[in-house]
Design a protein around this motif. Sequence first.
Motif, PDB file in Angstrom:
ATOM      1  N   PRO A   1      12.001   1.760  29.145  1.00  0.00           N
ATOM      2  CA  PRO A   1      13.038   1.275  29.873  1.00  0.00           C
ATOM      3  C   PRO A   1      13.959   2.272  30.730  1.00  0.00           C
ATOM      4  N   ARG A   2      14.240   2.267  31.813  1.00  0.00           N
ATOM      5  CA  ARG A   2      15.002   3.264  32.408  1.00  0.00           C
ATOM      6  C   ARG A   2      16.508   2.814  32.572  1.00  0.00           C
ATOM      7  N   HIS A   3      17.434   3.723  32.019  1.00  0.00           N
ATOM      8  CA  HIS A   3      18.621   3.380  31.862  1.00  0.00           C
ATOM      9  C   HIS A   3      19.250   4.075  32.971  1.00  0.00           C
ATOM     10  N   THR A   4      20.199   3.243  33.700  1.00  0.00           N
ATOM     11  CA  THR A   4      20.973   3.585  34.826  1.00  0.00           C
ATOM     12  C   THR A   4      22.666   3.890  34.440  1.00  0.00           C
ATOM     13  N   PHE A   5      23.108   4.913  34.505  1.00  0.00           N
ATOM     14  CA  PHE A   5      24.450   5.182  34.415  1.00  0.00           C
ATOM     15  C   PHE A   5      25.107   4.413  35.661  1.00  0.00           C
ATOM     16  N   VAL A   6      26.463   3.945  34.923  1.00  0.00           N
ATOM     17  CA  VAL A   6      27.183   3.066  36.084  1.00  0.00           C
ATOM     18  C   VAL A   6      28.701   4.043  35.538  1.00  0.00           C
ATOM     19  N   SER A   7      29.192   4.512  36.493  1.00  0.00           N
ATOM     20  CA  SER A   7      30.527   5.299  36.336  1.00  0.00           C
ATOM     21  C   SER A   7      31.669   4.234  36.047  1.00  0.00           C
ATOM     22  N   PRO A   8      32.733   4.959  35.173  1.00  0.00           N
ATOM     23  CA  PRO A   8      33.977   3.984  35.059  1.00  0.00           C
ATOM     24  C   PRO A   8      34.457   3.670  36.461  1.00  0.00           C
ATOM     25  N   ASP A   9      34.574   4.572  37.439  1.00  0.00           N
ATOM     26  CA  ASP A   9      34.837   4.053  38.910  1.00  0.00           C
ATOM     27  C   ASP A   9      34.277   3.082  39.301  1.00  0.00           C
ATOM     28  N   GLU A  10      32.749   2.905  39.162  1.00  0.00           N
ATOM     29  CA  GLU A  10      32.163   2.008  39.834  1.00  0.00           C
ATOM     30  C   GLU A  10      32.401   0.659  38.764  1.00  0.00           C
ATOM     31  N   ILE A  11      32.469   0.708  37.803  1.00  0.00           N
ATOM     32  CA  ILE A  11      32.731  -0.342  36.987  1.00  0.00           C
ATOM     33  C   ILE A  11      34.111  -1.270  37.322  1.00  0.00           C
ATOM     34  N   SER A  12      34.963  -0.421  37.422  1.00  0.00           N
ATOM     35  CA  SER A  12      36.423  -0.648  37.970  1.00  0.00           C
ATOM     36  C   SER A  12      36.249  -1.409  39.221  1.00  0.00           C
ATOM     37  N   GLU A  13      35.398  -0.596  40.352  1.00  0.00           N
ATOM     38  CA  GLU A  13      35.488  -1.447  41.483  1.00  0.00           C
ATOM     39  C   GLU A  13      34.668  -2.683  41.454  1.00  0.00           C
ATOM     40  N   LEU A  14      33.726  -2.766  40.569  1.00  0.00           N
ATOM     41  CA  LEU A  14      33.067  -4.184  40.228  1.00  0.00           C
ATOM     42  C   LEU A  14      33.857  -5.135  39.818  1.00  0.00           C
ATOM     43  N   ARG A  15      34.821  -4.764  39.055  1.00  0.00           N
ATOM     44  CA  ARG A  15      35.788  -5.755  38.144  1.00  0.00           C
ATOM     45  C   ARG A  15      36.640  -6.128  39.165  1.00  0.00           C
ATOM     46  N   SER A  16      36.946  -5.606  40.422  1.00  0.00           N
ATOM     47  CA  SER A  16      37.990  -5.794  41.157  1.00  0.00           C
ATOM     48  C   SER A  16      37.508  -6.398  42.373  1.00  0.00           C
ATOM     49  N   LEU A  17      36.254  -6.965  42.378  1.00  0.00           N
ATOM     50  CA  LEU A  17      35.980  -7.830  43.392  1.00  0.00           C
ATOM     51  C   LEU A  17      36.325  -9.075  43.385  1.00  0.00           C
ATOM     52  N   PRO A  18      36.778  -9.738  44.705  1.00  0.00           N
ATOM     53  CA  PRO A  18      37.582 -11.080  44.757  1.00  0.00           C
ATOM     54  C   PRO A  18      36.563 -12.071  44.104  1.00  0.00           C
ATOM     55  N   LEU A  19      36.842 -13.020  43.075  1.00  0.00           N
ATOM     56  CA  LEU A  19      36.138 -13.860  42.605  1.00  0.00           C
ATOM     57  C   LEU A  19      35.546 -14.849  43.655  1.00  0.00           C
ATOM     58  N   LEU A  20      35.969 -15.333  44.745  1.00  0.00           N
ATOM     59  CA  LEU A  20      35.676 -16.208  45.541  1.00  0.00           C
ATOM     60  C   LEU A  20      34.380 -15.495  46.347  1.00  0.00           C
ATOM     61  N   SER A  21      34.483 -14.158  46.679  1.00  0.00           N
ATOM     62  CA  SER A  21      33.341 -13.323  47.097  1.00  0.00           C
ATOM     63  C   SER A  21      32.114 -13.550  46.160  1.00  0.00           C
ATOM     64  N   VAL A  22      32.515 -13.129  45.105  1.00  0.00           N
ATOM     65  CA  VAL A  22      31.462 -13.173  44.049  1.00  0.00           C
ATOM     66  C   VAL A  22      30.636 -14.591  43.981  1.00  0.00           C
ATOM     67  N   LEU A  23      31.277 -15.762  43.989  1.00  0.00           N
ATOM     68  CA  LEU A  23      30.738 -17.062  43.925  1.00  0.00           C
ATOM     69  C   LEU A  23      29.792 -17.016  45.068  1.00  0.00           C
ATOM     70  N   ASP A  24      30.358 -16.414  46.364  1.00  0.00           N
ATOM     71  CA  ASP A  24      29.398 -16.544  47.784  1.00  0.00           C
ATOM     72  C   ASP A  24      28.188 -15.626  47.421  1.00  0.00           C
ATOM     73  N   GLY A  25      28.449 -14.573  46.855  1.00  0.00           N
ATOM     74  CA  GLY A  25      27.425 -13.528  46.429  1.00  0.00           C
ATOM     75  C   GLY A  25      26.251 -14.081  45.482  1.00  0.00           C
ATOM     76  N   LEU A  26      26.609 -14.966  44.663  1.00  0.00           N
ATOM     77  CA  LEU A  26      25.875 -15.513  43.820  1.00  0.00           C
ATOM     78  C   LEU A  26      25.133 -16.681  44.239  1.00  0.00           C
ATOM     79  N   ASP A  27      25.611 -17.118  45.359  1.00  0.00           N
ATOM     80  CA  ASP A  27      24.839 -18.309  46.277  1.00  0.00           C
ATOM     81  C   ASP A  27      25.294 -19.604  45.430  1.00  0.00           C
TER      82      ASP A  27
END
Length: 103
Positions: free
Chosen positions: A2-28
């Motif tokens: 398996p290939r492991h992808t590194f996700v930086s702490p800044d990327e994690i922080s950015e993902l955590r801060s996504l608006p929840l309603l946008s996440v629902l729409d993104g998940l369809d």
Amino acid sequence: MPRHTFVSPDEISELRSLPLLSVLDGLDLYWTKDPDFVPKKDKSSIRINVSLGNDVRELVLTGPKFFDTRDEKFQGGGAIDFVMCLKKCSFKTAVAVLNKFNR
């Protein structure tokens, strides 16, 4: 192997801060806002109903925090936790899912 992808702490922080309603729409996912909900503590709180297959979740969202009004185990803070709860998946999978529609 398996290939492991590194996700930086800044990327994690950015993902955590996504608006929840946008996440629902993104998940369809189908969701509706409860027009009759009156918040008691934080005026920015909203109540929504989310359809998950044969299940419907009644969630209260306040900024990045969320909880299910009928299941105290279904709660958290941030978009990663939100995806983990909705999709019943691991942290790694939730990050991958959010990365797909956040690009």
